[in-house]
Design a protein around this motif. Structure first.
Motif: not given
Length: 437
Positions: A319-327
């Motif tokens: 499961y990933f944080e949806p905003s992708g802020r830290f991708h």
């Protein structure tokens, strides 16, 4: 008259010489010879390996430490013994210039061996009187024969470092194996530990991937990581799991219990606390800024506690944080998991076995397992999970839980302003950071 006196003197001299010569009055003539020097001892063969086979046995020695906490003994040797092949052993010491007489060894098998043929073992030895022991080894016979041919273990922890040189926190990571190459998570974890107040990380390495090897060398050069080469697969068939019927092999998890105990004793005189956990876990205080403040708040109330048990909480990596802020683009070519992208936490099933890891006071510990201390001089304290818990980004443990049943936990984000640039610098030093075109 003068001539008569001279004749009398000469006559007396002749008569005296005659008596001395004939009756052998003079002491016998001796030739002075310098005392023969004692034969020099051959150079001591000190083991240069972390695993040393014990001749004429099915056992292996790892390291030895000064330990006078058990009455009647002075030395504790950490070993790996074949459990069905225990025979009487004898300790012999190198005493700064000579070999000691032998003393009987006391062999203590650890109770947690998970049914595997080999297990962690302690051997206790007594140093004979008038022996300034620097090295030790074990013999199968009480009468030493060709002891100079043996490999000797240096005795550690003989000197206590000053308070100024003593570390506050050491993390013991039991084993790297199977060409482990989770580089990004490893760098994030180490930099996170720096921010939390950890002074050193000890890692036992059987094998790792090429990128991780480059990163480890950088951390080793700066002194934050202490690498211990652990070639257990050269001597035994180590298991990749803890269930002997499923995973097979000679020894549980590449000797995980052995290395955790070795690390505790390695750190006993130089670190106030030792954290025992896996490479993909971070012990995280939730109401304090760092581990120093956390333990300073616990210590006055729990000074006699040997082990502080900390709950391990899984953050499922699917499961990933949806905003992708830290991708982040600079990490795109770095192999491994980005822990900042995983913010969903499982609640442990407290009706079943709870997974704990530990912070221990090493001087109060005798033997440890993975999830609990087996023998200690102090008490046990379960730290409330809302005060401190392990962040473990891993495969889900409670696979039946859906995303909406998980808890949002962004504690790692509190450190992102310092964590991200620090990780970038570490990856850059290792030549692993993506460069802009």
């Amino acid at each position: 008259m003068e001539k008569g006196k001279y004749r009398a003197v000469i006559l007396l001299f002749i008569v005296g010489y005659f008596f001395i010569t004939v009756f052998n009055i003079l002491p016998p003539k001796t030739n002075w010879v310098s005392p023969k020097p004692k034969p020099a001892l051959p150079p001591l063969l000190t083991s240069q390996q972390s695993i040393t086979p014990l001749p004429n046995t099915k056992h292996f020695l790892v390291s030895s430490f000064m330990d006078r906490r058990v009455e009647g003994f002075d030395i504790r040797i950490i070993g790996i013994f074949r459990r069905d092949s225990i025979h009487p052993l004898h300790c012999i010491f190198f005493c700064a210039g000579f070999y000691s007489e032998t003393t009987s060894a006391s062999v203590l098998l650890h109770s947690d061996h998970y049914g595997f043929p080999f297990g962690a073992t302690d051997v206790l030895c007594r140093i004979p009187e008038n022996c300034d022991a620097t090295h030790v080894t074990l013999l199968t016979q009480p009468s030493p024969v060709n002891v100079s041919d043996h490999l000797w273990l240096p005795i550690r922890n003989k000197k206590t470092p000053s308070k100024e040189n003593r570390l506050n926190f050491t993390v013991c990571i039991s084993n790297l194996y199977g060409d482990y190459n989770n580089v990004l998570q490893f760098a994030q974890t180490l930099e996170m530990y720096k921010l939390l107040g950890v002074n050193r990380v000890v890692i036992y390495n059987t094998s790792c991937g090429p990128e991780l090897d480059r990163l480890l060398k950088i951390y080793s050069q700066e002194g934050f990581v202490e690498m211990v080469q652990w070639p257990i697969d050269k001597y035994l068939n180590p298991s990749r799991g803890w269930r002997v019927r499923v995973h097979k092999g000679d020894l549980q998890y590449f000797g995980q219990i052995v290395t955790l105990n070795e690390c505790i004793y390695r750190s006993m005189e130089r670190s106030r606390y030792v954290l025992l956990n896996d490479i993909d876990e971070i012990i995280m205080p939730y109401k304090h800024d760092n581990l120093n403040v956390l333990m300073d708040s616990l210590q006055p109330l729990h000074s006699n506690v040997a082990e502080f048990l900390i709950e391990s909480h899984i953050f499922p990596k699917k499961y990933f944080e949806p905003s992708g802020r830290f991708h982040l683009p600079q990490w795109s070519n770095v192999p491994g998991i980005n822990i900042l992208e995983h913010i969903y936490r499982e609640d442990p099933d407290r009706k079943k076995f709870l997974h704990y890891k530990m912070i221990v006071q090493p001087k109060l510990v005798q033997q440890t397992s993975v999830h609990e201390v087996l023998k200690k001089y102090g008490k046990r304290y379960k730290v409330p999970w809302d005060l401190c818990r392990f962040i473990h980004v891993h495969v889900a443990r409670r696979t039946s839980l859906k995303l909406e049943e998980l808890n949002e936990d962004k504690r790692l984000w509190d450190f992102q302003e310092k964590l991200i640039p620090n990780v970038d610098k570490a990856l850059e030093r290792a030549g692993l950071l993506a460069t802009e075109d």
